[in-house]
Scaffold this motif. Sequence first.
Motif, short mmCIF file in Angstrom:
data_model
loop_
_atom_site.label_atom_id
_atom_site.label_comp_id
_atom_site.label_asym_id
_atom_site.label_seq_id
_atom_site.Cartn_x
_atom_site.Cartn_y
_atom_site.Cartn_z
N ILE A 1 -1.58 -2.61 8.82
CA ILE A 1 -0.56 -0.85 8.13
C ILE A 1 -1.03 -0.81 7.20
O ILE A 1 -0.47 -2.79 6.80
CB ILE A 1 0.17 0.19 9.33
CG1 ILE A 1 -0.21 -0.41 10.50
CG2 ILE A 1 0.51 0.98 8.95
CD1 ILE A 1 0.81 0.07 11.56
N LEU A 2 -1.75 -0.30 6.10
CA LEU A 2 -1.26 -0.34 5.03
C LEU A 2 -0.09 1.21 4.35
O LEU A 2 0.52 1.81 5.04
CB LEU A 2 -2.20 0.36 4.08
CG LEU A 2 -4.08 -0.85 4.46
CD1 LEU A 2 -5.00 -0.47 3.42
CD2 LEU A 2 -3.79 -2.52 4.73
N GLN A 3 0.35 0.16 3.27
CA GLN A 3 2.01 0.72 3.18
C GLN A 3 1.81 0.95 1.63
O GLN A 3 2.09 0.29 0.96
CB GLN A 3 2.99 0.06 3.30
CG GLN A 3 4.31 0.10 3.24
CD GLN A 3 5.35 -0.32 3.37
OE1 GLN A 3 5.15 -1.92 3.43
NE2 GLN A 3 6.96 -0.39 3.64
N ARG A 4 2.15 2.15 1.41
CA ARG A 4 2.30 2.64 0.45
C ARG A 4 4.00 3.38 0.18
O ARG A 4 3.87 4.24 1.52
CB ARG A 4 1.18 3.87 -0.51
CG ARG A 4 -0.11 2.98 -0.44
CD ARG A 4 -0.77 4.28 -1.32
NE ARG A 4 -2.85 3.77 -1.27
CZ ARG A 4 -3.37 3.66 -0.46
NH1 ARG A 4 -2.88 3.68 1.05
NH2 ARG A 4 -4.30 3.38 -0.45
N PRO A 5 4.15 4.19 -0.71
CA PRO A 5 5.52 4.82 -0.76
C PRO A 5 6.01 5.43 0.16
O PRO A 5 4.97 7.27 -0.37
CB PRO A 5 5.93 4.74 -2.32
CG PRO A 5 5.17 3.50 -2.94
CD PRO A 5 4.40 3.66 -2.88
N GLY A 6 6.09 5.71 0.95
CA GLY A 6 6.51 6.69 2.05
C GLY A 6 4.99 7.96 2.47
O GLY A 6 4.58 8.14 3.57
#
Length: 234
Positions: A204-209
């Motif tokens: 899973i790629l995680q960006r803010p929110g």
Amino acid sequence: MGQIYLVRHGQASFGSANYDQLSTLGYEQARLLGQWYANRQQSFSHVITGGMARHRQTADTCLGELPKQQLVDAEWITDEDFAEFDHHEVLLRHVPEFADAVAFKALLANHVDPPRALEHLFRAAMQRWMSGWHDDEYSETWPDFRRRCIRALERLDTDTRGQEVIVFTSGGVIATLMQHLLGLQDFQVMELNWTLANCAVTKILQRPGQFTLGYLNNYAHLEWLGQPGAVTYR
């Protein structure tokens, strides 16, 4: 951008007195995954386990293959929200014979294809649990399980944002999180759960929110490094 690697545990000991232990093959699968990460020089800032013995055994065995410098500053965390649902209870409520190992094996033995019979029984048991019609019979309802899985993922948005995180968990958790990210129906969660390989990785790629699926159910490390039979689903 942060990256979260969801690892389904290695093959557990289905049919034994204690399912929550890796089999001999399960340990080997975990070692192969560790060798894959060592070869890639992959490092992790956080190591999270779902609190079950098979999760920690997979984590210890997998990461034991990595050079120390790849984990020198890693923080190890136990998060019970990444624990699997109680599959024993789910099966038992649908098939009372599951309480007696001998009776359950005899029930399966009556079928021409026992593995396929087990699959059908498990699917039906999952449908019963997820229907909502019998919620008072379960210690954790399907909506409650789904909420805690999502809660565990969302907690990473604040606790480990922008970092490299590896989570050792179970197939039901991973399939449920895919439902959350991809908008799947309940029956698709069951179908997906059945196809997740032991020690496969979902990224899973995680960006803010925001969370975005990178890849799903990757077990190339087992096909590349393992012997025939290294890929299992139960």
